[in-house]
Write an enzyme that holds these catalytic residues in place. Sequence first.
Site, mmCIF file in Angstrom:
data_model
loop_
_atom_site.group_PDB
_atom_site.id
_atom_site.type_symbol
_atom_site.label_atom_id
_atom_site.label_comp_id
_atom_site.label_asym_id
_atom_site.label_seq_id
_atom_site.Cartn_x
_atom_site.Cartn_y
_atom_site.Cartn_z
ATOM 1 N N TYR A 9 69.921 35.600 -25.598
ATOM 2 C CA TYR A 9 70.115 36.944 -25.054
ATOM 3 C C TYR A 9 71.615 37.142 -24.857
ATOM 4 O O TYR A 9 72.203 36.640 -23.898
ATOM 5 C CB TYR A 9 69.356 37.083 -23.730
ATOM 6 C CG TYR A 9 69.298 38.480 -23.149
ATOM 7 C CD1 TYR A 9 69.856 39.581 -23.802
ATOM 8 C CD2 TYR A 9 68.669 38.706 -21.934
ATOM 9 C CE1 TYR A 9 69.788 40.849 -23.262
ATOM 10 C CE2 TYR A 9 68.583 39.976 -21.379
ATOM 11 C CZ TYR A 9 69.161 41.045 -22.046
ATOM 12 O OH TYR A 9 69.106 42.298 -21.507
ATOM 13 N N LYS B 64 68.799 38.420 -29.158
ATOM 14 C CA LYS B 64 68.716 39.789 -28.664
ATOM 15 C C LYS B 64 70.146 40.252 -28.478
ATOM 16 O O LYS B 64 70.848 39.816 -27.569
ATOM 17 C CB LYS B 64 67.938 39.864 -27.349
ATOM 18 C CG LYS B 64 67.864 41.284 -26.779
ATOM 19 C CD LYS B 64 67.152 41.344 -25.438
ATOM 20 C CE LYS B 64 67.161 42.769 -24.895
ATOM 21 N NZ LYS B 64 66.511 42.865 -23.558
#
Length: 284
Positions: free
Chosen positions: A133, A161
């Site tokens: 992330y 992400k």
Amino acid sequence: MLTGIHVPLVTPFTPEGEVAADAVEKLACQVLDDGAAGLVALGTTGEAAALDPDERALVIETCARVCEGRGALLTVGVSGSDTRTTARALRALPEGAGAALVTVPSFLRPGERGVEAHFTALAEETPVPLVIYHIPYRTGQQVGAATLRRLGEHPMVAGVKYATGGLDQDALDLLGDPVDGFEVLCGDDLYVSPMLALGAAGGILASAHLRTREFADLADAWQAGDVPRARALGHRLAALSAALFAEPNPTVLKGVLHARGLIPTPDVRLPLLPASPESVAAAL
């Protein structure tokens, strides 16, 4: 399975302040039935940091049951500022988790060499594939395309992400020279359409609680090369995302879900405050 649109579920609360497990299940079923490829439990949108261990376990258990019944991927958010604590959390993931969304270490700013060493160590211990992330406006740590690409070569690092607040040079470099088996997922709702156009595999999008089918259609349209349809959908959905993020996530989203009767309250936990009526009305 890291393709398409994945919805990072909110955590609904009852009027008494408890986790509303029935509303979690209802939302999970609805977004998957409407075309989402998977769910993310305990992400930023789910207010994971404000939940106690029993509440987090309840959310995971509920989402896992729904995902198993529909053959969908469940990704669980895992955070930690040091490698040892994060590795411990990964090893403790319950059955049903198919992947782990792990933030770049926040606040410490270990540098890119430190980030690479951190995720390499986690990849050696994790029981499920990792999704990095990358959200530097929250973590304070930039990670370039070259570092992400090297991490993506590890068989237990499945994707990233990507949420840098816009389309930057690293995004172009990463998507222009992809690593086999390492998927780029858009994490900034406003930019999902251009990211898909550039080759992103999908997105993890809070906005996709609403108009889930249209977000799924957007991903399909870019994949099929239907540019006119994708462009029109992208512009329309970007307007929705802008309205939903007018105040800190997930406050406006919860206000809208409550107004539509999908969750029992619009409540969030401090330090978040409920969205203003004006922002909720604009999003509606």
